[in-house]
Structures are given as C-alpha cells and as structure tokens.
Design a protein around this motif. Structure first.
Motif, PDB file in Angstrom:
ATOM      1  N   ILE A 135       0.865  -1.173   0.000  1.00  0.00           N
ATOM      2  CA  ILE A 135       0.000   0.000   0.000  1.00  0.00           C
ATOM      3  C   ILE A 135       0.904   1.226   0.000  1.00  0.00           C
ATOM      4  CG2 ILE A 135      -1.846   1.232   1.200  1.00  0.00           C
ATOM      5  CD1 ILE A 135      -1.150  -2.172   2.428  1.00  0.00           C
ATOM      6  N   THR A 136       0.691   2.107  -0.953  1.00  0.00           N
ATOM      7  CA  THR A 136       1.474   3.348  -1.002  1.00  0.00           C
ATOM      8  C   THR A 136       0.523   4.543  -0.935  1.00  0.00           C
ATOM      9  OG1 THR A 136       1.460   3.307  -3.420  1.00  0.00           O
ATOM     10  CG2 THR A 136       3.381   2.360  -2.324  1.00  0.00           C
ATOM     11  N   ALA A 137       1.018   5.625  -0.360  1.00  0.00           N
ATOM     12  CA  ALA A 137       0.240   6.851  -0.240  1.00  0.00           C
ATOM     13  C   ALA A 137       1.193   8.013  -0.011  1.00  0.00           C
ATOM     14  CB  ALA A 137      -0.752   6.739   0.906  1.00  0.00           C
ATOM     15  N   THR A 138       0.698   9.203  -0.270  1.00  0.00           N
ATOM     16  CA  THR A 138       1.501  10.406  -0.047  1.00  0.00           C
ATOM     17  C   THR A 138       0.686  11.431   0.736  1.00  0.00           C
ATOM     18  OG1 THR A 138       0.791  11.417  -2.136  1.00  0.00           O
ATOM     19  CG2 THR A 138       2.813  10.112  -2.192  1.00  0.00           C
ATOM     20  N   ASN A 139       1.416  12.363   1.337  1.00  0.00           N
ATOM     21  CA  ASN A 139       0.799  13.544   1.931  1.00  0.00           C
ATOM     22  C   ASN A 139       1.758  14.703   1.696  1.00  0.00           C
ATOM     23  OD1 ASN A 139       2.804  13.357   3.889  1.00  0.00           O
ATOM     24  ND2 ASN A 139       1.431  12.631   5.493  1.00  0.00           N
ATOM     25  N   LEU A 140       1.519  15.820   2.317  1.00  0.00           N
ATOM     26  CA  LEU A 140       2.354  16.994   2.071  1.00  0.00           C
ATOM     27  C   LEU A 140       3.779  16.822   2.592  1.00  0.00           C
ATOM     28  CD1 LEU A 140      -0.243  19.780   2.904  1.00  0.00           C
ATOM     29  CD2 LEU A 140       0.450  18.932   0.653  1.00  0.00           C
TER      30      LEU A 140
ATOM     31  N   LYS B 270      -6.221  -1.166   5.397  1.00  0.00           N
ATOM     32  CA  LYS B 270      -5.193  -0.153   5.656  1.00  0.00           C
ATOM     33  C   LYS B 270      -5.293   0.988   4.653  1.00  0.00           C
ATOM     34  CE  LYS B 270      -2.620   0.433   8.371  1.00  0.00           C
ATOM     35  NZ  LYS B 270      -2.722   1.375   9.522  1.00  0.00           N
ATOM     36  N   ALA B 271      -5.534   0.671   3.393  1.00  0.00           N
ATOM     37  CA  ALA B 271      -5.647   1.715   2.367  1.00  0.00           C
ATOM     38  C   ALA B 271      -6.811   2.654   2.683  1.00  0.00           C
ATOM     39  CB  ALA B 271      -5.820   1.085   0.990  1.00  0.00           C
ATOM     40  N   LEU B 272      -7.928   2.096   3.124  1.00  0.00           N
ATOM     41  CA  LEU B 272      -9.080   2.932   3.472  1.00  0.00           C
ATOM     42  C   LEU B 272      -8.791   3.777   4.706  1.00  0.00           C
ATOM     43  CD1 LEU B 272     -11.970   0.402   2.775  1.00  0.00           C
ATOM     44  CD2 LEU B 272     -11.269   2.363   1.371  1.00  0.00           C
ATOM     45  N   GLU B 273      -8.052   3.227   5.660  1.00  0.00           N
ATOM     46  CA  GLU B 273      -7.651   4.004   6.844  1.00  0.00           C
ATOM     47  C   GLU B 273      -6.777   5.190   6.428  1.00  0.00           C
ATOM     48  OE1 GLU B 273      -5.671   1.268   9.457  1.00  0.00           O
ATOM     49  OE2 GLU B 273      -7.521   0.212   9.948  1.00  0.00           O
ATOM     50  N   LEU B 274      -5.834   4.942   5.529  1.00  0.00           N
ATOM     51  CA  LEU B 274      -4.956   6.019   5.073  1.00  0.00           C
ATOM     52  C   LEU B 274      -5.749   7.103   4.345  1.00  0.00           C
ATOM     53  CD1 LEU B 274      -1.922   3.917   3.794  1.00  0.00           C
ATOM     54  CD2 LEU B 274      -2.041   5.289   5.890  1.00  0.00           C
ATOM     55  N   THR B 275      -6.710   6.678   3.538  1.00  0.00           N
ATOM     56  CA  THR B 275      -7.563   7.645   2.832  1.00  0.00           C
ATOM     57  C   THR B 275      -8.339   8.492   3.840  1.00  0.00           C
ATOM     58  OG1 THR B 275      -7.754   6.176   0.921  1.00  0.00           O
ATOM     59  CG2 THR B 275      -9.426   7.876   1.147  1.00  0.00           C
ATOM     60  N   ALA B 276      -8.891   7.845   4.858  1.00  0.00           N
ATOM     61  CA  ALA B 276      -9.660   8.559   5.882  1.00  0.00           C
ATOM     62  C   ALA B 276      -8.791   9.538   6.664  1.00  0.00           C
ATOM     63  CB  ALA B 276     -10.315   7.555   6.834  1.00  0.00           C
TER      64      ALA B 276
ATOM     65  N   GLY C 126      -6.563  11.347   5.335  1.00  0.00           N
ATOM     66  CA  GLY C 126      -6.205  12.454   4.462  1.00  0.00           C
ATOM     67  C   GLY C 126      -5.024  12.193   3.549  1.00  0.00           C
ATOM     68  N   MET C 127      -4.553  10.949   3.507  1.00  0.00           N
ATOM     69  CA  MET C 127      -3.454  10.626   2.591  1.00  0.00           C
ATOM     70  C   MET C 127      -3.966  10.697   1.152  1.00  0.00           C
ATOM     71  SD  MET C 127      -0.829  10.055   4.600  1.00  0.00           S
ATOM     72  CE  MET C 127       0.398   9.105   3.727  1.00  0.00           C
ATOM     73  N   MET C 128      -3.071  10.983   0.236  1.00  0.00           N
ATOM     74  CA  MET C 128      -3.423  11.123  -1.171  1.00  0.00           C
ATOM     75  C   MET C 128      -2.753  10.018  -1.987  1.00  0.00           C
ATOM     76  SD  MET C 128      -2.833  15.250  -1.409  1.00  0.00           S
ATOM     77  CE  MET C 128      -1.204  15.132  -0.686  1.00  0.00           C
ATOM     78  N   ASP C 129      -3.228   9.847  -3.205  1.00  0.00           N
ATOM     79  CA  ASP C 129      -2.636   8.878  -4.136  1.00  0.00           C
ATOM     80  C   ASP C 129      -2.490   7.489  -3.508  1.00  0.00           C
ATOM     81  OD1 ASP C 129      -2.342  10.907  -6.099  1.00  0.00           O
ATOM     82  OD2 ASP C 129      -0.478  11.534  -5.152  1.00  0.00           O
ATOM     83  N   VAL C 130      -3.507   7.057  -2.795  1.00  0.00           N
ATOM     84  CA  VAL C 130      -3.467   5.751  -2.150  1.00  0.00           C
ATOM     85  C   VAL C 130      -3.647   4.672  -3.209  1.00  0.00           C
ATOM     86  CG1 VAL C 130      -4.508   4.257  -0.414  1.00  0.00           C
ATOM     87  CG2 VAL C 130      -4.376   6.718  -0.009  1.00  0.00           C
TER      88      VAL C 130
ATOM     89  N   GLN D   9      -1.680  -2.490 -10.132  1.00  0.00           N
ATOM     90  CA  GLN D   9      -2.018  -1.435  -9.180  1.00  0.00           C
ATOM     91  C   GLN D   9      -3.520  -1.232  -9.135  1.00  0.00           C
ATOM     92  OE1 GLN D   9       0.093   2.201  -9.928  1.00  0.00           O
ATOM     93  NE2 GLN D   9       1.843   1.498  -8.759  1.00  0.00           N
ATOM     94  N   TYR D  10      -4.017  -1.081  -7.925  1.00  0.00           N
ATOM     95  CA  TYR D  10      -5.441  -0.838  -7.697  1.00  0.00           C
ATOM     96  C   TYR D  10      -5.614   0.551  -7.112  1.00  0.00           C
ATOM     97  CZ  TYR D  10      -5.832  -5.900  -8.168  1.00  0.00           C
ATOM     98  OH  TYR D  10      -5.775  -7.184  -8.632  1.00  0.00           O
ATOM     99  N   GLU D  11      -6.485   1.331  -7.713  1.00  0.00           N
ATOM    100  CA  GLU D  11      -6.839   2.647  -7.198  1.00  0.00           C
ATOM    101  C   GLU D  11      -8.047   2.475  -6.273  1.00  0.00           C
ATOM    102  OE1 GLU D  11      -7.234   5.585 -10.223  1.00  0.00           O
ATOM    103  OE2 GLU D  11      -5.458   4.914 -11.279  1.00  0.00           O
ATOM    104  N   PRO D  12      -8.382   3.497  -5.486  1.00  0.00           N
ATOM    105  CA  PRO D  12      -9.491   3.357  -4.536  1.00  0.00           C
ATOM    106  C   PRO D  12     -10.791   2.817  -5.151  1.00  0.00           C
ATOM    107  CG  PRO D  12      -8.277   5.330  -4.033  1.00  0.00           C
ATOM    108  CD  PRO D  12      -7.686   4.778  -5.315  1.00  0.00           C
ATOM    109  N   ALA D  13     -11.115   3.196  -6.346  1.00  0.00           N
ATOM    110  CA  ALA D  13     -12.347   2.721  -6.984  1.00  0.00           C
ATOM    111  C   ALA D  13     -12.290   1.221  -7.283  1.00  0.00           C
ATOM    112  CB  ALA D  13     -12.612   3.500  -8.266  1.00  0.00           C
ATOM    113  N   GLU D  14     -11.094   0.632  -7.244  1.00  0.00           N
ATOM    114  CA  GLU D  14     -10.925  -0.785  -7.562  1.00  0.00           C
ATOM    115  C   GLU D  14     -10.675  -1.659  -6.324  1.00  0.00           C
ATOM    116  OE1 GLU D  14      -8.702  -0.649 -11.795  1.00  0.00           O
ATOM    117  OE2 GLU D  14      -7.596   0.261 -10.132  1.00  0.00           O
ATOM    118  N   PHE D  15     -10.635  -1.062  -5.149  1.00  0.00           N
ATOM    119  CA  PHE D  15     -10.329  -1.825  -3.939  1.00  0.00           C
ATOM    120  C   PHE D  15     -11.319  -2.972  -3.729  1.00  0.00           C
ATOM    121  CE2 PHE D  15      -8.076   1.930  -1.615  1.00  0.00           C
ATOM    122  CZ  PHE D  15      -7.003   1.811  -2.482  1.00  0.00           C
TER     123      PHE D  15
END
Length: 65
Positions: free
Chosen positions: A5-10, A27-33, A35-39, A48-54
């Motif tokens: 799982i990868t994600a970014t923030n500022l 975990k990916a949904l937790e990171l999104t919640a 405020g992480m970006m590009d999860v 690679q799966y984007e949020p719409a494909e989880f």
C-alpha cells in the motif's frame, strides 16, 4: 501473496506491506480517511489498484483467489 500500500501527503510518502487483500484494503481505506493522497495497492504481479478498484481485491479474497 504480498500487497504493498502506497500513499503520499504533504510531508512525504509511505509504503506498507500486508499479506492478505482484505488487510491491504482496510489499511488503504484508513490512510484515505486520514487524508493521505494517491493511495494505491500493488499486488505481487505489479497490478495497481486505485481506490475505486479496492472492492475487486475484497471480492477476490472472498472467492479464494
């Protein structure tokens, strides 16, 4: 199978490993919640799966794939 799982923030980027697709999605949904970006979730095959494909990962786990 391993899922990354990868994600970014500022501040920077994060990369986490999970051994099951359901755990990776959780975990990916937790990171999104948080405020992480590009999860994204990447499987061992490099897909690679984007949020719409989880949901695809969760369905595959329930079907035993």
């Amino acid at each position: 199978m391993t899922y990354i799982i990868t994600a970014t923030n500022l501040i920077g980027a994060i990369s986490l490993r999970r051994d099951a697709p359901g755990a990776a999605v959780k975990k990916a949904l937790e990171l999104t919640a948080q405020g992480m970006m590009d999860v994204r979730i990447t499987d061992e095959a490099g897909r690679q799966y984007e949020p719409a494909e989880f949901e695809q990962l969760q369905v595959a786990e329930k079907q035993g794939h």
